[in-house]
Design an enzyme around this catalytic site. Sequence first.
Site, PDB file in Angstrom:
ATOM      1  N   GLU A 103      28.341  41.272  -9.458  1.00  0.00           N
ATOM      2  CA  GLU A 103      26.781  41.387  -9.581  1.00  0.00           C
ATOM      3  C   GLU A 103      26.143  40.252 -10.657  1.00  0.00           C
ATOM      4  O   GLU A 103      26.524  41.207 -11.902  1.00  0.00           O
ATOM      5  CB  GLU A 103      26.527  42.218  -9.785  1.00  0.00           C
TER       6      GLU A 103
ATOM      7  N   ARG B   8      19.357  38.230 -14.985  1.00  0.00           N
ATOM      8  CA  ARG B   8      17.958  37.951 -16.682  1.00  0.00           C
ATOM      9  C   ARG B   8      18.695  36.731 -17.539  1.00  0.00           C
ATOM     10  O   ARG B   8      18.565  36.334 -18.644  1.00  0.00           O
ATOM     11  CB  ARG B   8      19.007  39.115 -17.120  1.00  0.00           C
TER      12      ARG B   8
ATOM     13  N   THR C 109      19.227  42.912 -10.803  1.00  0.00           N
ATOM     14  CA  THR C 109      18.062  42.398 -11.338  1.00  0.00           C
ATOM     15  C   THR C 109      17.194  41.729 -10.743  1.00  0.00           C
ATOM     16  O   THR C 109      16.739  40.757 -11.573  1.00  0.00           O
ATOM     17  CB  THR C 109      18.329  41.216 -13.793  1.00  0.00           C
TER      18      THR C 109
ATOM     19  N   LYS D 240      21.771  52.319  -6.039  1.00  0.00           N
ATOM     20  CA  LYS D 240      21.842  52.798  -7.544  1.00  0.00           C
ATOM     21  C   LYS D 240      21.099  53.839  -8.550  1.00  0.00           C
ATOM     22  O   LYS D 240      19.549  53.321  -8.338  1.00  0.00           O
ATOM     23  CB  LYS D 240      21.422  51.256  -8.263  1.00  0.00           C
TER      24      LYS D 240
END
Length: 214
Positions: A42, A46, A70, A130
Amino acid sequence: MNEFNSKIAEIGIVPVIKLNNPERDAAPLAAALCEGGVPVAEVTFRAEGADKAISIMRREKPDMLVGAGTVTRTEQIDRVKQAGGQFIVTPGFDAELVAYSQKLGLPIFPGCTSATDYHAALKFGLELIKFFPAEQEGGLDKIKALAAPFPMFRVMPTGGISLKNLAEYISCPVIAACGGSFMVKADIIDKQNWAEVTRQCMEARKIIQEARTK
C-alpha cells in the site's frame, strides 16, 4: 470474501509504504517484499510520486498486489488507475471516493471506526474495511464489539501494529489482514536496507502462520 480480498487475507500483512524517492527505491523494495513472502504494498500519497512507485512496482513484480493509501481525492484514484494500481485505501469513510473507486472497478478499503462508518460501508456492499488508527481507536476490543452487530465484515486494522502485537490481532477471526509500516520504516528505506525488509517480512509471515494454526 471475493477473490481479491481473499488474496490479501491469505498474505495477512499489508506494508504501508511512504516513498520519497520512488525511482531509486520502488523496484528493490518490491523485490525485498516478495522475497520475504509479502507480495503486497500500500503506497501512500503522504509522499508525492505514489503513482510513480505503483507503476514501477507493477512493472517489476507483476504478480504483486499494489495499491494506494491515504487517498483523499478522486484525482488520486485516477492516477492510481492509470499507474496500474489494484486497490485504494482511504483514512476515513468518504462515500464519494467509495462510489468513484467502485465505478472504476478498483477495490476500496475505507477507514471505518464507528457503527456509523460500518452502516455506510454496508450500503456500498463492502466486505473488507480498514480500521484506522487501530490502537488509538480502541484496538481489538472495539473491533470485536463492532463485529457483534456487523458480522458480515472482515477488518484490516492499521496503526500501531508491530511484530509485538501482530499475533494478537491476526489470531482474531474478524481480522483478515493487518496493515503495518514496521518493515518499511523511513530509516530502513533511507539506508536501502532491503535485507532487513525481507527479514521482517519473513518474521511477520511466520507469526501469522503460527497464530492461524493455533
